[in-house]
Enzyme design. Structure first.
Site, PDB file in Angstrom:
ATOM      1  N   CYS A 117      15.939   5.870  28.397  1.00  0.00           N
ATOM      2  CA  CYS A 117      14.887   4.964  28.888  1.00  0.00           C
ATOM      3  C   CYS A 117      13.528   5.246  28.238  1.00  0.00           C
ATOM      4  O   CYS A 117      12.585   4.477  28.421  1.00  0.00           O
ATOM      5  CB  CYS A 117      14.779   5.059  30.395  1.00  0.00           C
ATOM      6  N   HIS A 258       8.428   2.005  32.378  1.00  0.00           N
ATOM      7  CA  HIS A 258       9.874   1.775  32.435  1.00  0.00           C
ATOM      8  C   HIS A 258      10.221   1.316  33.863  1.00  0.00           C
ATOM      9  O   HIS A 258       9.822   1.953  34.843  1.00  0.00           O
ATOM     10  CB  HIS A 258      10.604   3.065  32.072  1.00  0.00           C
ATOM     11  N   ASN A 288      17.151  -1.915  36.180  1.00  0.00           N
ATOM     12  CA  ASN A 288      16.754  -0.955  35.148  1.00  0.00           C
ATOM     13  C   ASN A 288      17.536  -1.272  33.866  1.00  0.00           C
ATOM     14  O   ASN A 288      18.736  -1.038  33.804  1.00  0.00           O
ATOM     15  CB  ASN A 288      17.061   0.456  35.666  1.00  0.00           C
TER      16      ASN A 288
HETATM   17  N1  ACO Z   1      23.715   1.511  49.399  1.00  0.00           N
HETATM   18  C1  ACO Z   1      23.680   2.062  50.627  1.00  0.00           C
HETATM   19  N2  ACO Z   1      23.506   3.374  50.834  1.00  0.00           N
HETATM   20  C2  ACO Z   1      23.355   4.157  49.759  1.00  0.00           C
HETATM   21  C3  ACO Z   1      23.391   3.654  48.438  1.00  0.00           C
HETATM   22  C4  ACO Z   1      23.586   2.274  48.302  1.00  0.00           C
HETATM   23  N3  ACO Z   1      23.624   1.668  47.090  1.00  0.00           N
HETATM   24  N4  ACO Z   1      23.222   4.659  47.573  1.00  0.00           N
HETATM   25  C5  ACO Z   1      23.067   5.780  48.295  1.00  0.00           C
HETATM   26  N5  ACO Z   1      23.162   5.480  49.623  1.00  0.00           N
HETATM   27  C6  ACO Z   1      23.044   6.382  50.770  1.00  0.00           C
HETATM   28  C7  ACO Z   1      23.410   7.794  50.400  1.00  0.00           C
HETATM   29  O1  ACO Z   1      24.804   8.012  50.535  1.00  0.00           O
HETATM   30  C8  ACO Z   1      22.613   8.577  51.409  1.00  0.00           C
HETATM   31  O2  ACO Z   1      23.297   8.563  52.647  1.00  0.00           O
HETATM   32  P1  ACO Z   1      23.390   9.886  53.553  1.00  0.00           P
HETATM   33  O3  ACO Z   1      21.962  10.209  53.915  1.00  0.00           O
HETATM   34  O4  ACO Z   1      24.223   9.440  54.702  1.00  0.00           O
HETATM   35  O5  ACO Z   1      24.013  10.923  52.683  1.00  0.00           O
HETATM   36  C9  ACO Z   1      21.333   7.763  51.598  1.00  0.00           C
HETATM   37  O6  ACO Z   1      21.678   6.428  51.157  1.00  0.00           O
HETATM   38  C10 ACO Z   1      20.155   8.262  50.794  1.00  0.00           C
HETATM   39  O7  ACO Z   1      20.594   8.461  49.430  1.00  0.00           O
HETATM   40  P2  ACO Z   1      19.638   9.057  48.345  1.00  0.00           P
HETATM   41  O8  ACO Z   1      20.401   9.266  47.077  1.00  0.00           O
HETATM   42  O9  ACO Z   1      18.937  10.244  48.942  1.00  0.00           O
HETATM   43  O10 ACO Z   1      18.604   7.845  48.172  1.00  0.00           O
HETATM   44  P3  ACO Z   1      17.193   7.838  47.486  1.00  0.00           P
HETATM   45  O11 ACO Z   1      16.170   7.459  48.446  1.00  0.00           O
HETATM   46  O12 ACO Z   1      16.951   9.077  46.656  1.00  0.00           O
HETATM   47  O13 ACO Z   1      17.334   6.612  46.473  1.00  0.00           O
HETATM   48  C11 ACO Z   1      17.673   6.167  44.154  1.00  0.00           C
HETATM   49  C12 ACO Z   1      18.295   6.668  45.445  1.00  0.00           C
HETATM   50  C13 ACO Z   1      17.272   4.716  44.321  1.00  0.00           C
HETATM   51  C14 ACO Z   1      18.713   6.274  43.036  1.00  0.00           C
HETATM   52  C15 ACO Z   1      16.428   7.012  43.795  1.00  0.00           C
HETATM   53  O14 ACO Z   1      16.737   8.368  43.919  1.00  0.00           O
HETATM   54  C16 ACO Z   1      15.896   6.750  42.408  1.00  0.00           C
HETATM   55  O15 ACO Z   1      15.446   5.673  42.093  1.00  0.00           O
HETATM   56  N6  ACO Z   1      15.879   7.768  41.526  1.00  0.00           N
HETATM   57  C17 ACO Z   1      15.358   7.625  40.190  1.00  0.00           C
HETATM   58  C18 ACO Z   1      16.333   6.969  39.273  1.00  0.00           C
HETATM   59  C19 ACO Z   1      15.643   6.684  37.938  1.00  0.00           C
HETATM   60  O16 ACO Z   1      14.464   6.471  37.894  1.00  0.00           O
HETATM   61  N7  ACO Z   1      16.325   6.697  36.838  1.00  0.00           N
HETATM   62  C20 ACO Z   1      15.549   6.438  35.610  1.00  0.00           C
HETATM   63  C21 ACO Z   1      16.163   6.868  34.474  1.00  0.00           C
HETATM   64  S1  ACO Z   1      17.508   5.863  34.050  1.00  0.00           S
HETATM   65  C22 ACO Z   1      17.964   6.304  32.430  1.00  0.00           C
HETATM   66  O17 ACO Z   1      17.363   7.112  31.787  1.00  0.00           O
HETATM   67  C23 ACO Z   1      19.194   5.704  31.886  1.00  0.00           C
END
Ligand code: ACO
Length: 332
Positions: A117, A258, A288
């Site tokens: 990214c 990004h 993304n």
């Molecule tokens: N739908 C419903 N529930 C979900 C989903 C979903 N799609 N995904 C995860 N959950 C649940 C999890 O199981 C967890 O449940 P639990 O508490 O019962 O265990 C809960 O939701 C919270 O999950 P987290 O992973 O802690 O959620 P978070 O708030 O961290 O959000 C996310 C996840 C959106 C992926 C976030 O961490 C994020 O955006 N991270 C950055 C990603 C990024 O920027 N990548 C960029 C680089 S990409 C590249 O280089 C190719």
């Protein structure tokens, strides 16, 4: 005395392209256990465009490149260099040459650059060095990715995030240098936070000689770590790039980051004291798109008239590697 002229970089065109098929959050809730409400609240994403069979990365990249050349009023045969930032080429040997052929850019040398990214920002900076040294005058920089090819469509933590697309800019030599500052960073010690890694099995050639053969494995991501990394490192790297240009956050007209997660955009803008109306965001429609996200957002903002000639843009890419970087430039 020899006078050095035309060793600055100017931005003369942009373009973008996306596949036709739309996958909404509601559609996704039929694929994995998720909901429109969860995805929208946690990420800001509402839909994404996904490539179907027969659509290639190089064709999408060429479409974006063509649009950028048209805006720049540059004929493809006038392009000296094409850099294709992608992590999802059609061909592991590189897809830039296919883009070069599709555009008819017969005089251009073309190569791929892989930095996930961060790829588009790294490619912009790389292209600018060729222009600043006088090696090339006209460079087409394309960011294009089809991460749908490598997403695990049973993993709700990652499959909701990604979309496919391509964006491009045309850079040209000019008397005035509009690349005001940049900074690029890598930290391989955090590589396992976000991978699309090769996995293989031994294949026996003869009794005592084996080779390894396999393919790339679907994306794995530690979302929380990547989130923390982005919110801390992106403001830092933008500040560094601003400093190099003798600028401050107050000089920024537009923040074009990004498009990974709306919460990351909000947190970065908040830390830097940049008002939300100066933050370009289109991830609700695209998700993304990796190396494509910055040039797609830029292209939409330029074509809609939001970004105008002379505006100062702070762009920053971040992601797998881990890699991150920022480029501050004046549009036009
Ligand atoms: N739908 C419903 N529930 C979900 C989903 C979903 N799609 N995904 C995860 N959950 C649940 C999890 O199981 C967890 O449940 P639990 O508490 O019962 O265990 C809960 O939701 C919270 O999950 P987290 O992973 O802690 O959620 P978070 O708030 O961290 O959000 C996310 C996840 C959106 C992926 C976030 O961490 C994020 O955006 N991270 C950055 C990603 C990024 O920027 N990548 C960029 C680089 S990409 C590249 O280089 C190719």
């Amino acid at each position: 005395m020899v006078q050095q002229t035309q060793l600055g970089v100017s931005w003369v065109g942009c373009g973008s392209a996306h596949p036709a098929m739309v996958l909404s959050n509601t559609d996704l809730s039929q694929v994995v256990d998720t909901s429109d409400e969860w995805i929208t609240t946690r990420t800001g994403i509402q839909q994404r465009y996904l490539a179907q069979g027969g659509e290639s990365l190089s064709a999408l990249a060429a479409q974006a490149g063509q649009a950028a050349l048209e805006m720049a009023q540059v004929d493809a045969t006038g392009v000296d260099l094409i850099i294709l930032a992608t992590s999802t080429p059609d061909d592991l040997f590189g897809s830039a040459s296919q883009v070069q052929a599709a555009l008819g850019a017969s005089q251009a040398v073309a190569f791929d650059l892989t930095a996930a990214c961060s790829g588009f920002v790294f490619a912009l900076v790389t292209a600018s060095q060729f222009i600043r040294t006088g090696a090339y005058r006209t460079v087409l920089v394309i960011g294009a990715d089809m991460l749908s090819r490598w997403v695990d469509w049973t993993d709700r933590r990652t499959c909701i995030l990604f979309g496919d697309g391509a964006g491009a800019v045309v850079l040209q030599a000019s008397d005035r240098d509009r690349l005001l500052g940049f900074e690029m960073r890598s930290d391989g010690t955090m590589n396992d936070c976000l991978t699309l890694a090769y996995g293989s099995e031994p294949q026996t050639l003869m009794a005592d000689k084996t080779v390894q053969q396999g393919t790339f494995q679907p994306i794995t991501m530690n979302g929380k770590e990547v989130y923390r990394f982005a919110v801390k490192r992106v403001p830092e790297v933008i500040e560094k790039a601003l400093f190099r240009g003798g600028l401050t956050a107050g000089d920024i007209d537009w923040l074009v980051l990004h498009q990974a997660n709306q919460r990351i955009l909000d947190a970065v803008a908040d830390r830097m004291g940049i008002p939300s109306e100066r933050v370009i965001s289109n991830m609700a429609r695209y998700g993304n798109t990796s190396a494509a996200s910055i040039p797609i957002a830029l292209d939409e903002a330029v074509r809609s008239g939001r970004i105008k000639a002379g505006d100062v843009i702070a762009s920053s890419g971040f992601g797998a590697g881990l890699t991150w970087g920022a480029a501050i430039f004046e549009w036009g």
